[in-house]
Enzyme design. Structure first.
Site, PDB file in Angstrom:
ATOM      1  N   SER A  76       0.801  -1.238   0.000  1.00 13.90           N
ATOM      2  CA  SER A  76       0.000   0.000   0.000  1.00 13.90           C
ATOM      3  C   SER A  76       0.824   1.273   0.000  1.00 13.90           C
ATOM      4  O   SER A  76       0.260   2.360  -0.175  1.00 13.90           O
ATOM      5  CB  SER A  76      -0.944   0.007   1.197  1.00 13.90           C
ATOM      6  OG  SER A  76      -2.051  -0.798   0.916  1.00 13.90           O
ATOM      7  N   LYS A  79       0.335   3.487  -2.905  1.00 15.31           N
ATOM      8  CA  LYS A  79      -0.796   4.430  -3.017  1.00 15.31           C
ATOM      9  C   LYS A  79      -0.315   5.884  -2.962  1.00 15.31           C
ATOM     10  O   LYS A  79      -0.970   6.769  -3.503  1.00 15.31           O
ATOM     11  CB  LYS A  79      -1.834   4.124  -1.928  1.00 15.31           C
ATOM     12  CG  LYS A  79      -2.505   2.760  -2.160  1.00 15.31           C
ATOM     13  CD  LYS A  79      -3.296   2.243  -0.964  1.00 15.31           C
ATOM     14  CE  LYS A  79      -3.833   0.848  -1.264  1.00 15.31           C
ATOM     15  NZ  LYS A  79      -4.398   0.153  -0.109  1.00 15.31           N
ATOM     16  N   TYR A 200      -3.999  -2.182 -10.053  1.00  6.91           N
ATOM     17  CA  TYR A 200      -3.895  -2.118  -8.587  1.00  6.91           C
ATOM     18  C   TYR A 200      -3.005  -3.243  -8.038  1.00  6.91           C
ATOM     19  O   TYR A 200      -2.112  -3.000  -7.210  1.00  6.91           O
ATOM     20  CB  TYR A 200      -5.298  -2.167  -7.955  1.00  6.91           C
ATOM     21  CG  TYR A 200      -5.236  -2.244  -6.457  1.00  6.91           C
ATOM     22  CD1 TYR A 200      -4.925  -1.111  -5.707  1.00  6.91           C
ATOM     23  CD2 TYR A 200      -5.439  -3.450  -5.791  1.00  6.91           C
ATOM     24  CE1 TYR A 200      -4.817  -1.190  -4.325  1.00  6.91           C
ATOM     25  CE2 TYR A 200      -5.335  -3.531  -4.418  1.00  6.91           C
ATOM     26  CZ  TYR A 200      -5.027  -2.401  -3.686  1.00  6.91           C
ATOM     27  OH  TYR A 200      -4.902  -2.486  -2.320  1.00  6.91           O
ATOM     28  N   TYR A 252      -4.495   3.523   7.942  1.00  4.05           N
ATOM     29  CA  TYR A 252      -5.827   2.904   8.100  1.00  4.05           C
ATOM     30  C   TYR A 252      -6.443   3.209   9.460  1.00  4.05           C
ATOM     31  O   TYR A 252      -6.370   4.337   9.914  1.00  4.05           O
ATOM     32  CB  TYR A 252      -5.758   1.381   7.853  1.00  4.05           C
ATOM     33  CG  TYR A 252      -4.785   1.017   6.796  1.00  4.05           C
ATOM     34  CD1 TYR A 252      -4.994   1.434   5.493  1.00  4.05           C
ATOM     35  CD2 TYR A 252      -3.631   0.309   7.089  1.00  4.05           C
ATOM     36  CE1 TYR A 252      -4.091   1.125   4.497  1.00  4.05           C
ATOM     37  CE2 TYR A 252      -2.723  -0.007   6.104  1.00  4.05           C
ATOM     38  CZ  TYR A 252      -2.964   0.407   4.818  1.00  4.05           C
ATOM     39  OH  TYR A 252      -2.062   0.119   3.845  1.00  4.05           O
ATOM     40  N   VAL A 270       1.230  -3.883   3.735  1.00  2.00           N
ATOM     41  CA  VAL A 270       1.237  -5.184   4.402  1.00  2.00           C
ATOM     42  C   VAL A 270       2.492  -6.006   4.098  1.00  2.00           C
ATOM     43  O   VAL A 270       2.659  -7.104   4.635  1.00  2.00           O
ATOM     44  CB  VAL A 270      -0.034  -6.016   4.110  1.00  2.00           C
ATOM     45  CG1 VAL A 270      -1.264  -5.386   4.741  1.00  2.00           C
ATOM     46  CG2 VAL A 270      -0.234  -6.248   2.624  1.00  2.00           C
TER      47      VAL A 270
HETATM   48  N1  GLN Z   1      -2.298  -5.498  -1.889  1.00  2.00           N
HETATM   49  C1  GLN Z   1      -2.843  -5.335  -0.560  1.00  2.00           C
HETATM   50  C2  GLN Z   1      -4.327  -5.526  -0.587  1.00  2.00           C
HETATM   51  O1  GLN Z   1      -4.929  -5.142  -1.528  1.00  2.00           O
HETATM   52  C3  GLN Z   1      -2.488  -3.983  -0.037  1.00  2.00           C
HETATM   53  C4  GLN Z   1      -3.003  -3.734   1.351  1.00  2.00           C
HETATM   54  C5  GLN Z   1      -2.036  -3.039   2.230  1.00  2.00           C
HETATM   55  O2  GLN Z   1      -0.836  -2.981   2.004  1.00  2.00           O
HETATM   56  N2  GLN Z   1      -2.551  -2.541   3.327  1.00  2.00           N
HETATM   57  O3  GLN Z   1      -4.931  -6.069   0.299  1.00  2.00           O
END
Ligand code: GLN
Length: 316
Positions: A76, A79, A200, A252, A270
């Site tokens: 993420s 992003k 994505y 988050y 993650v």
């Molecule tokens: N690729 C992960 C997902 O879509 C990204 C989520 C994350 O890093 N928080 O669940």
């Protein structure tokens, strides 16, 4: 008469080398806490013992400790880069399609999206990033190549998408498919949802080292200008806004906890990476694959917290 306290804060050069070593010791006791993400099978294979902290100050050489030159899945953290690319290239209004509020929900939550008519709370939860991918598809011929090129320029080295991780995400991304389909139903995904998800999943699968990530985000510490090349990446106003969104939404449903403990704009993934920005001072990346319940790296957060404690640098 006020005094310029910020200019005198924060170690540089050899002092920063000492600080990052101290931070590694500060957080060593947390090495067994948390668990590696397993919902993306390719991520479950990563050695949980990795740890790194890389710091790129604006006014001195970089400092690093641990596995700062080992590539990992940025997830993420991507992003931040897609928001930057959309801010650079999309002529329309991003904020007609998503909000700028913390969600207070997990990054892949569906419930709020239904209540709120398919409009994601912010660009840093999965739903928002999927809309960003859709936006990029409408304004760029080959958004993934442009993204990889942007990130490569920002870190000064070629980066690549890890095809194995991307495939693993595509095979198991049921929640992300649900988010994309729900938003298509609400009219907030305009293109083919599968093609949007391909972007994505690929962006999340970009592989970078902690040292690359730390220096790639220097523009957010430097009013939108890449401190190494001198190239303007974003206007100062847009860079401020990315930082504000990172502080309020970048981690988050732990964003409040991060702001309380770390107190700087952060973005996590993650894969266990957490990037942090101290405007006008430095950009940093901590990496440790074991995550807490909110999907944030346990040692990663602690390392940034210790870095801020030890340097006295903060936005507050
Ligand atoms: N690729 C992960 C997902 O879509 C990204 C989520 C994350 O890093 N928080 O669940």
């Amino acid at each position: 008469m006020g005094t310029n306290v910020t200019a005198s804060r924060g170690p540089t050069g050899a002092d920063l080398d000492v600080v990052v070593e101290q931070v590694a010791q500060d957080v060593a006791g947390l090495a067994d806490q948390g668990a590696v993400a397993t919902y993306i099978p390719a991520l479950a294979r990563v050695d949980p013992a990795h740890f790194a902290l890389a710091v790129a100050p604006l006014d001195g050489p970089p400092a690093a400790v641990g596995d700062a030159d080992t590539t990992f899945s940025i997830q993420s953290i991507s992003k931040v880069f897609t928001l930057t690319l959309a801010m650079q290239r999309f002529a329309g209004d991003i904020w007609e399609r998503m909000g700028r509020e913390p969600s207070g929900d997990p990054f892949n939550s569906l419930v709020q999206l239904e209540y709120e008519n398919g409009k994601p709370r912010n660009p840093f939860i999965n739903a928002g990033a999927i809309v960003l991918a859709d936006i990029l598809r409408t304004c760029l011929d080959d958004p993934l190549s442009e993204l990889v090129q942007l990130v490569s320029e920002l870190c000064g080295e070629p980066v690549t998408v890890d095809g194995e991780v991307a495939l693993s995400e595509a095979e198991t991304g049921f929640r992300n498919r649900s988010l994309a389909n729900l938003m298509t139903g609400f009219g907030n995904i305009h293109g083919d949802p599968q093609a949007v998800l391909d972007i994505y999943f690929a962006q999340c699968s970009i592989a970078m080292t902690p040292a690359q990530l730390a220096r790639s985000l220097g523009y957010l510490a430097n009013d939108g200008v890449d401190p190494r090349s001198g190239a303007r990446v974003l206007s100062a106003e847009k860079a401020r806004r990315v930082n504000a969104l990172m502080l309020t939404c970048g981690t988050y449903d732990a964003a409040g906890e991060f702001a309380f403990r770390v107190g700087i704009p952060c973005k996590s993934g993650v894969g266990g990476g957490v990037v942090g920005i101290v405007p006008h001072h430095l950009s940093a990346c901590a990496w440790s694959p074991r995550l807490d319940q909110t999907g944030n790296s346990v040692q990663g957060r602690a390392a940034l917290e210790a870095l801020i404690d030890r340097t006295g640098l903060s936005v507050f």
